[in-house]
Design an enzyme around this catalytic site. Structure first.
Site, PDB file in Angstrom:
ATOM      1  N   GLY A 225       0.834  -1.196   0.000  1.00  0.00           N
ATOM      2  CA  GLY A 225       0.000   0.000   0.000  1.00  0.00           C
ATOM      3  C   GLY A 225       0.867   1.243   0.000  1.00  0.00           C
ATOM      4  O   GLY A 225       2.028   1.210  -0.427  1.00  0.00           O
ATOM      5  N   SER A 226       0.324   2.321   0.513  1.00  0.00           N
ATOM      6  CA  SER A 226       1.037   3.602   0.449  1.00  0.00           C
ATOM      7  C   SER A 226       2.204   3.631   1.442  1.00  0.00           C
ATOM      8  O   SER A 226       2.194   2.931   2.459  1.00  0.00           O
ATOM      9  CB  SER A 226       0.060   4.733   0.779  1.00  0.00           C
ATOM     10  N   THR A 227       3.158   4.490   1.152  1.00  0.00           N
ATOM     11  CA  THR A 227       4.319   4.636   2.031  1.00  0.00           C
ATOM     12  C   THR A 227       3.884   5.143   3.403  1.00  0.00           C
ATOM     13  O   THR A 227       4.374   4.683   4.437  1.00  0.00           O
ATOM     14  CB  THR A 227       5.335   5.591   1.363  1.00  0.00           C
ATOM     15  N   GLU A 228       2.915   6.065   3.405  1.00  0.00           N
ATOM     16  CA  GLU A 228       2.455   6.631   4.679  1.00  0.00           C
ATOM     17  C   GLU A 228       1.939   5.534   5.622  1.00  0.00           C
ATOM     18  O   GLU A 228       2.350   5.446   6.783  1.00  0.00           O
ATOM     19  CB  GLU A 228       1.333   7.635   4.366  1.00  0.00           C
ATOM     20  N   ILE A 229       1.058   4.683   5.110  1.00  0.00           N
ATOM     21  CA  ILE A 229       0.496   3.634   5.978  1.00  0.00           C
ATOM     22  C   ILE A 229       1.553   2.553   6.245  1.00  0.00           C
ATOM     23  O   ILE A 229       1.616   1.984   7.339  1.00  0.00           O
ATOM     24  CB  ILE A 229      -0.785   3.020   5.356  1.00  0.00           C
ATOM     25  N   GLY A 230       2.412   2.299   5.265  1.00  0.00           N
ATOM     26  CA  GLY A 230       3.470   1.297   5.451  1.00  0.00           C
ATOM     27  C   GLY A 230       4.355   1.632   6.645  1.00  0.00           C
ATOM     28  O   GLY A 230       4.731   0.756   7.432  1.00  0.00           O
ATOM     29  N   GLU A 247       5.679  -3.404   0.737  1.00  0.00           N
ATOM     30  CA  GLU A 247       5.653  -3.143  -0.714  1.00  0.00           C
ATOM     31  C   GLU A 247       4.913  -1.822  -0.893  1.00  0.00           C
ATOM     32  O   GLU A 247       3.682  -1.784  -0.824  1.00  0.00           O
ATOM     33  CB  GLU A 247       4.901  -4.264  -1.448  1.00  0.00           C
ATOM     34  N   CYS A 281       1.742   0.638  -8.685  1.00  0.00           N
ATOM     35  CA  CYS A 281       2.896   1.025  -7.849  1.00  0.00           C
ATOM     36  C   CYS A 281       4.143   1.215  -8.700  1.00  0.00           C
ATOM     37  O   CYS A 281       4.935   2.108  -8.474  1.00  0.00           O
ATOM     38  CB  CYS A 281       3.152  -0.037  -6.783  1.00  0.00           C
ATOM     39  N   GLU A 380       4.101  10.538  -6.094  1.00  0.00           N
ATOM     40  CA  GLU A 380       3.306   9.499  -6.748  1.00  0.00           C
ATOM     41  C   GLU A 380       1.913  10.074  -7.027  1.00  0.00           C
ATOM     42  O   GLU A 380       1.153  10.338  -6.093  1.00  0.00           O
ATOM     43  CB  GLU A 380       3.207   8.287  -5.820  1.00  0.00           C
TER      44      GLU A 380
END
Ligand code: NAD
Length: 478
Positions: A225-230, A247, A281, A380
């Site tokens: 998912g998104s970098t923020e939530i990752g 990822e 992605c 992105e």
């Protein structure tokens, strides 16, 4: 399946009884509903996965796991058209892309069915009187949180890899598109997986997703998912020192040198940016072009982009709608700011006339000579947009390519063999494709990012090391 969670081999109402409605991005109508799973459902799912590990699944020999994985791959292929149509309605992607996704999903299960008994431990030469060996063991319960953009492909690579190594899974699909995940859950039952091995709790990220992250029974997380939530996922998992595969997002470049075969490159450059309306992605949204061919290639790209049509997913055009109104507005915001900043719009495709009013359509577009620090060159966007930037020579190309916070995938187009490898080795990304992009999906090829695109690898054999842990056994026999 509609409005249900899959726990312990049974389709059940979520504890709260609540549901979320499912909207078709092509026309804005509500056409289904999914369960709004919460902490109680997640707790039941984790418990059922633990019970599966203590039961038949935990004792099953690899070849038998392989047979189940293979049977699931076959089930998926037998339901190709049904799955493809479901995915197209749910995600808004053209049917041709959904069909590719179904086949890729099946291929993961086939590949892993063959790999299951080929992951070996080692014997290690050691001190006199000792024999040392290593075993690869499952983590236990694996938690999988996935996004809405490629549900089937991501299930194949993440659930496929985890089951291969004998883990029992709890999946939280993306709330915007959960339908094919649920269908694959149903097919896993037909394939004969024991109850509790593959549980699915649909719902919101801040409810079912967070509950999965906080559940002490989960031994490993695979997050896409998104970098923020990752980053949130990694912080939460760190509280219990639980391993995580991340990822995340990307801003992937394609570097086109003056000696490249431009005709060969052209369809790859366009498709890699626009596929799934740019909601990929690994979308290669930055096309870096060496100055001597900048004008020539820009013209070819502009012509190709102008010919692209956006329309309903089931009309199977080059581009579908975006997943939601919010996502469409987000992309429009980027484009509006770019116009205000004086970025030149070099080409725009079209939206077909019979596209329903309620759909989230955006015409594919291309912008030119974007300054390296501009948001269109750095962030992105996740929309049907191709950005071009000129460069002079290898050094500048590499510097530009590596100049974002991301590092997922790169493409290099050049005929000079020395340059191909020199550049590939210096690019900061998890995959580099030379004179192609994506290599047809490649379930066999390790995939994952560096920098803020994440860490850990899925796909291929390498995923199987991530979904297992080494145990060392040292025997003193004198
Ligand atoms: P997202 O991060 O918003 O959501 C991904 C998943 O996380 C969803 O299931 C969501 O419900 C869940 N989630 C959201 N908040 C959560 C929380 N607080 N706790 C736990 N779970 C939570 O991403 P998205 O918008 O669904 O997907 C788009 C992003 O995914 C893009 O950045 C894209 O690049 C990335 N992506 C990466 C890959 C890859 O392999 N690298 C593949 C596909 C998509």
């Amino acid at each position: 399946m509609e409005g249900k969670v899959l726990i312990d081999g049974k389709w059940q109402n979520p504890e709260s009884g609540d549901c979320l409605s499912v909207t078709d991005p092509s026309d804005g109508t509500e056409f289904s509903k999914i369960a709004r799973g919460k902490a109680e459902d997640v707790e039941k799912a984790v418990k059922s996965a633990q019970a599966a590990l203590d039961g038949e699944w935990g004792r099953m020999i690899p070849v038998e796991r392989g047979r189940l994985l293979h049977a699931l791959g076959q089930q998926i292929l037998e339901h190709e058209e049904e799955l493809a149509e479901l995915e197209s309605r749910d995600v808004g992607k053209p049917l041709r892309q959904s069909r590719i996704d179904v086949r890729a999903c099946a291929r993961y299960f086939e590949f892993y069915a063959g790999a299951v008994d080929k992951i070996h431990g080692q014997t290690i030469p050691y001190l006199e009187g000792y024999t040392v060996l290593t075993l690869r063991e499952p983590h236990g319960v694996t938690g999988h949180i996935i996004p809405w953009n490629y549900p089937m492909q991501i299930i194949g690579r993440t659930i496929g890899g985890a089951l291969t190594m004998g883990n029992a899974c709890v999946l939280k699909p993306g709330e915007e598109a959960s339908l094919t995940s649920l269908k694959i859950g149903e097919l896993s039952q037909k394939a004969g997986f024991p109850a509790g091995v593959f549980n699915i709790v649909p719902g919101l990220g801040e409810e079912a997703g967070e509950a999965l992250l906080k559940n002490p029974g989960v031994d490993h997380y695979s997050f896409t998912g998104s970098t923020e939530i990752g980053i949130k996922v990694q912080k939460e998992a760190a509280q219990r020192a639980v391993p995580v595969t991340l990822e995340l997002g990307g801003k992937s470049p394609q570097l086109v040198f003056a000696d490249a075969d431009l005709e060969k490159a052209l369809p790859f450059l366009v498709n890699a940016a626009i596929q799934n309306a740019g909601q990929t992605c690994s979308a290669a949204t930055r096309v870096l072009i060496e100055k001597p061919v900048f004008e020539e290639l820009s013209e070819k790209l502009a012509k190709a982009i102008k010919a692209l049509r956006a329309g309903p997913a089931l009309h199977d055009l080059e581009c579908g709608p975006l997943i939601s109104k919010t996502q469409k507005e987000r992309v429009e915001g980027f484009l509006q700011r770019a116009r205000q900043d004086g970025i030149e719009f070099l080409a725009e495709g079209s939206i077909v006339e019979d596209a329903p009013e309620g759909g989230n359509y955006l015409a594919p577009c291309m912008v030119g000579s974007v300054p390296p620090r501009h948001s269109l060159a750095q962030e992105e966007v996740f929309g049907p947009l191709l950005v071009t930037m000129p460069f002079e020579g290898e050094e500048e190309a590499i510097e530009l390519a590596n100049s974002t916070v991301y590092g997922l995938v790169s493409g290099v187009w050049a005929r000079d063999g020395g340059r191909q490898l020199r550049v590939a080795k210096r690019l900061k990304s998890g995959q580099v494709f030379i004179n192609n992009y994506g290599a047809g999906g490649g379930v066999e090829l390790p995939f994952g990012g560096v920098k803020l695109s994440g860490h850990g690898r899925e796909k291929g054999f390498e995923a199987l090391y991530g979904f297992s842990v080494t145990k060392t056994i040292a025997i003193h026999h004198g």
